[in-house]
Structures are given as structure tokens and as C-alpha cells.
Design a protein around this motif. Structure first.
Motif, short mmCIF file in Angstrom:
data_model
loop_
_atom_site.label_atom_id
_atom_site.label_comp_id
_atom_site.label_asym_id
_atom_site.label_seq_id
_atom_site.Cartn_x
_atom_site.Cartn_y
_atom_site.Cartn_z
N THR A 24 45.90 34.75 39.79
CA THR A 24 46.67 35.73 40.57
C THR A 24 46.36 37.17 40.15
N ALA A 25 45.27 37.35 39.41
CA ALA A 25 44.89 38.69 38.96
C ALA A 25 44.63 39.59 40.17
N MET A 26 44.81 40.89 39.94
CA MET A 26 44.67 41.87 41.01
C MET A 26 43.70 42.97 40.60
N ALA A 27 43.15 43.62 41.60
CA ALA A 27 42.31 44.80 41.39
C ALA A 27 42.65 45.80 42.48
N GLN A 67 36.26 41.00 45.42
CA GLN A 67 36.54 39.57 45.58
C GLN A 67 35.73 38.73 44.59
N GLU A 68 34.48 39.09 44.36
CA GLU A 68 33.66 38.37 43.38
C GLU A 68 34.28 38.44 41.99
N ILE A 69 34.70 39.63 41.60
CA ILE A 69 35.32 39.80 40.27
C ILE A 69 36.59 38.97 40.17
N LEU A 70 37.44 39.04 41.18
CA LEU A 70 38.70 38.29 41.14
C LEU A 70 38.46 36.78 41.15
N THR A 71 37.49 36.32 41.90
CA THR A 71 37.17 34.89 41.95
C THR A 71 36.64 34.41 40.60
N TYR A 76 35.56 32.47 33.50
CA TYR A 76 34.94 32.97 32.27
C TYR A 76 35.99 33.19 31.19
N PRO A 77 35.60 33.01 29.93
CA PRO A 77 36.55 33.25 28.84
C PRO A 77 36.90 34.73 28.74
N ALA A 78 38.09 35.00 28.25
CA ALA A 78 38.56 36.36 28.03
C ALA A 78 38.84 36.56 26.55
N LYS A 79 38.59 37.77 26.10
CA LYS A 79 38.82 38.11 24.69
C LYS A 79 39.91 39.17 24.62
N GLN A 93 33.15 38.95 29.93
CA GLN A 93 31.74 39.15 30.24
C GLN A 93 31.38 38.11 31.29
N ILE A 94 31.18 38.59 32.50
CA ILE A 94 30.88 37.68 33.60
C ILE A 94 29.48 37.97 34.14
N VAL A 95 28.94 37.04 34.86
CA VAL A 95 27.65 37.22 35.51
C VAL A 95 27.90 37.27 37.01
#
Length: 128
Positions: A24-27, A67-71, A76-79, A93-95
Motif C-alpha cells: 500500500t506504499a505511496m509516491a 507505478q514500476e517503483i510502487l510495484t 525487494y528487501p528494505a534496509k 535497491q531495486i532493478v
């Protein structure tokens, strides 16, 4: 592609590394329109140009990048990087492969409060 697989597999093997509320993250659109792809914001402009040249995203199609970032936030793991008066600060760190199919290592910053998880920053950083 190997790096992408390794990062995603890290999350599969360690689900506790999930970004809180990733699904449910937002940008905010303004992160893209008034910062990354704004012609008047000097700090964000260089980051936006990197997204354009490397991945093919610009002011006209920033919603696809968003949308790519939110998807990908849930993949990916978060630190945990710290906290402030607004909440806990996370980094992923996403690709991303973008519109032109080229992969890029993208660093995404997030803040998680009691209410929501919101994107705070995004930039391309070469893997060394």
C-alpha cells in the motif's frame, strides 16, 4: 539479471526484510513533477536526466516510473536507515528495466509512519 534475481531471492529467503506496508506504499506525483523532472529544480534535475537517458522516463511518462517503483517495492528487501520525527527511514535497491529495456540500479528511499509508507527519493546509482 543475476543481481536482480539475487536481491529478490534475498527477500524470499528473509521475509522480515520486507518494506513495511509495501503493498500500500505511496509516491506523491510531485516527487516526479516538481523534483525529478522539473526544469527548475536543480537538485532533482540531474537525477531526472539519469532516469530519462538510462530508462526512458521523463515528465510525459513519469506515471509509468512511479507505478514500476510502487510495484517493485514489495519484491525487494528494505534496509532500515534510521528514524526521524516523521517515522522510520528505509532504503531499497531495486532493478528497473525501463521503457528501453536497459537495467538500472535504483535506490529508493521511503518513510514509514503509523499511517503510511511513502517514497521520499529515487535515483540511479551504478553498481560497483
Amino acid at each position: 539479471m543475476k543481481l536482480d534475481y539475487e536481491r529478490r531471492n534475498t527477500l524470499v529467503q528473509n521475509p522480515e526484510l520486507s518494506l513495511p506496508n509495501a503493498k500500500t506504499a505511496m509516491a506523491d506525483d510531485r516527487k516526479f513533477t516538481h523534483y525529478l523532472f522539473s526544469e527548475t529544480n536543480k537538485k532533482g534535475q540531474a537525477k531526472g536526466k539519469a532516469f530519462t537517458s538510462r530508462l526512458g522516463y521523463d515528465i510525459n511518462n513519469y506515471s509509468e516510473l512511479k507505478q514500476e517503483i510502487l510495484t517493485r517495492a514489495a519484491k525487494y528487501p528494505a534496509k532500515l536507515k534510521g528514524c526521524n520525527e516523521h517515522g522510520d527511514l528505509y532504503e531499497q535497491q531495486i532493478v528497473l528495466y525501463g521503457n528501453n529495456g536497459k537495467p538500472a540500479n535504483v535506490i529508493v528511499g521511503w518513510i514509514n509512519s503509523d499511517v503510511s509508507t511513502r517514497m521520499t527519493s529515487a535515483y540511479i546509482k551504478e553498481v560497483t
